[in-house]
Write a protein that holds these residues in place. Structure first.
Motif, mmCIF file in Angstrom:
data_model
loop_
_atom_site.group_PDB
_atom_site.id
_atom_site.type_symbol
_atom_site.label_atom_id
_atom_site.label_comp_id
_atom_site.label_asym_id
_atom_site.label_seq_id
_atom_site.Cartn_x
_atom_site.Cartn_y
_atom_site.Cartn_z
ATOM 1 N N PHE A 173 -3.153 0.379 -3.323
ATOM 2 C CA PHE A 173 -2.680 -0.940 -2.890
ATOM 3 C C PHE A 173 -2.317 -1.674 -4.162
ATOM 4 N N ILE B 176 -1.855 2.868 8.418
ATOM 5 C CA ILE B 176 -3.271 2.887 8.039
ATOM 6 C C ILE B 176 -4.099 3.695 9.032
ATOM 7 N N SER C 77 -7.935 -5.463 -1.340
ATOM 8 C CA SER C 77 -8.986 -5.050 -0.410
ATOM 9 C C SER C 77 -9.015 -5.944 0.815
ATOM 10 N N LEU D 291 0.884 -1.165 0.000
ATOM 11 C CA LEU D 291 0.000 0.000 0.000
ATOM 12 C C LEU D 291 0.918 1.210 0.000
ATOM 13 N N LEU E 144 -6.195 -5.105 3.098
ATOM 14 C CA LEU E 144 -6.505 -3.882 3.833
ATOM 15 C C LEU E 144 -7.479 -4.177 4.973
ATOM 16 N N THR F 240 -11.779 3.417 -0.446
ATOM 17 C CA THR F 240 -11.220 2.724 -1.601
ATOM 18 C C THR F 240 -12.072 2.954 -2.849
#
Length: 337
Positions: free
Chosen positions: A200, A134, A154, A124, A157, A177
Motif C-alpha cells: 500500500f 482485497i 493500514s 494498493l 485497508l 501486513t
C-alpha cells in the motif's frame, strides 16, 4: 528478508535516505524548529520549504533568526514516538497516525494538525496475478505498509475491509501486513522472489512499481473516500503556544510552498529531485505530479470520514465533531473537511 530488500533497492537505484532521531530536547527557545518527514512526493511541500529556506525567510519577517533541523523517519508509529518524546516539533505523517495521537493526547499535550500536504491517491499494488480485489488476498500474501495498524495505508485497508465484510471484520487483513519503508517495499515488489506480494504505497513509489508489467492496482484510496488529504503535519499545543513567531513562520512558509508547487510543476519536480536525491527521470516525475488528481495545498480535504470510521471501530475513544477538532485553527483558518 530486510537485508535482501535493501540490497535490491540499491541495485535498482531507488533512493534510501538515512534517518536518525534527534536527541530529545523537551524545551527550547523561540527560533528553533525540528521537522520530521517521511518518503514520497506527498512531502514535496517540505522539500520546497527546505530548498528555498522559506521558514528562515518568514522568520526574518517576524524579526527572528530560525534554526531548522530536518530528519527523516519511516512510519507513523516512529513519527508519533518522536513527537511524544520531544525529539521533534513538527511531525509529518498520515491522517491515521494524526488521529491516533490526537486521541491519545486529548486534554493533555493536545496534539493537532497544522496543515495538509495536499491531495493524492494512494494505491494498493500487487505482483500476484490472482489478487484482483482485497477479497482475493490470502495467507500466501504479504502487504507492506509504513506502520502496521497505525499508518494511513493500514487505516485505508481497514476501511476497505469494513466496507467489504462489515465493521466487525475491519482488521481482517491486518495479519497479512508488515512494516517496511516505501523504497524498500517498492524494490522488493518490482524484483519479486520475496514473500512480499503487495504494497500500500504512495507516489512516486506506486508509479515506479506499476512500470513493471507484473504489478497492478488492487485498490485506489480515491475509490474508497473520494479525493482526500492522506498526509498532514502536526504539533503539540505547547510548541504552538510557546513559539508563536516560529510557528507562524512555518505556516507561512508552507502556504508559500503550496502556491509554488501547485503553479510551477516543473520547478517542483526539480526541487524534489534536488532535495531527496531520488533516482527518478525528471520527465517521468513531472508526468506523475502533473496528474490532475494531485493538488498541492495546505487545506485538508475529506479527512473526516476516516476519523468517523476510526471512532466507529474503537480505534479512537474521542469522537471529533468535525475536522476542526483535530486541526489547529490559526489566524488564517483553513477551510477544509
Amino acid at each position: 528478508m530486510a537485508l535482501s530488500i535493501k540490497t535490491l533497492a540499491a541495485s535498482l537505484g531507488i533512493s534510501l535516505l538515512a534517518s536518525s532521531f534527534l536527541a530529545p530536547n523537551l524545551a527550547h527557545a523561540e527560533g528553533e524548529i525540528r521537522i520530521a518527514e517521511q518518503f514520497g512526493i506527498v512531502y514535496l511541500l517540505l522539500n520546497v520549504v527546505r530548498d528555498q529556506q522559506l521558514i528562515e525567510k518568514h522568520g526574518k519577517e517576524e524579526g527572528i533568526d530560525i534554526k531548522v533541523d530536518w530528519t527523516q523517519l519511516s512510519g507513523g508509529a516512529a513519527i508519533n514516538d518522536a513527537l511524544l518524546s520531544g525529539s521533534i516539533d513538527i511531525a509529518g505523517a498520515g491522517v491515521g497516525p494524526l488521529l491516533t495521537i490526537w486521541d491519545r493526547t486529548h486534554g493533555r499535550q493536545n496534539i493537532k494538525a497544522v496543515a495538509s500536504l495536499g491531495n493524492f491517491p494512494y494505491y494498493l499494488v500487487s505482483n500476484n496475478p490472482h489478487v484482483k480485489t482485497i477479497a482475493d488476498i490470502t495467507d500466501k500474501d504479504r502487504i507492506a505498509v509504513p506502520a502496521v495498524g497505525v499508518s494511513v495505508q493500514s487505516r485505508f485497508l481497514q476501511y476497505a475491509a469494513a466496507k467489504q465484510w462489515g465493521n466487525k471484520e475491519f482488521n481482517r487483513l491486518d495479519k497479512y501486513t508488515l512494516a517496511l519503508p516505501h523504497p524498500d517495499a517498492t524494490a522488493a515488489l518490482i524484483a519479486g522472489g520475496t514473500e512480499l506480494s503487495g504494497h500500500f504505497s504512495n507516489p512516486p513509489f506506486q508509479d515506479q512499481a506499476l512500470k513493471n508489467p507484473n504489478v497492478h492496482v488492487v485498490l485506489d484510496s480515491y475509490d474508497l473516500l473520494g479525493p482526500n488529504s492522506p498526509t498532514v503535519l502536526f504539533a503539540t499545543e505547547k510548541f504552538r503556544n510557546d513559539n508563536p513567531k516560529t510557528y507562524k513562520a512555518f505556516t507561512e512558509a508552507l502556504a508559500e510552498a503550496a502556491e509554488f508547487a501547485q503553479h510551477d510543476k516543473g520547478a517542483a519536480a526539480d526541487t524534489y529531485i534536488r532535495v531527496t536525491k531520488a533516482n527518478i527521470d525528471r520527465d517521468e516525475l513531472l508526468k506523475i505530479i502533473d496528474n490532475p488528481q494531485y493538488e498541492f495545498t495546505v487545506t485538508p480535504k475529506n479527512t473526516y470520514p476516516l476519523a468517523e470510521f476510526m471512532y466507529r471501530i474503537g480505534a479512537i475513544k474521542h469522537k471529533p465533531e468535525s475536522w476542526k477538532d483535530y486541526f489547529f485553527q490559526d489566524a488564517k483558518p483553513l477551510q477544509g473537511s
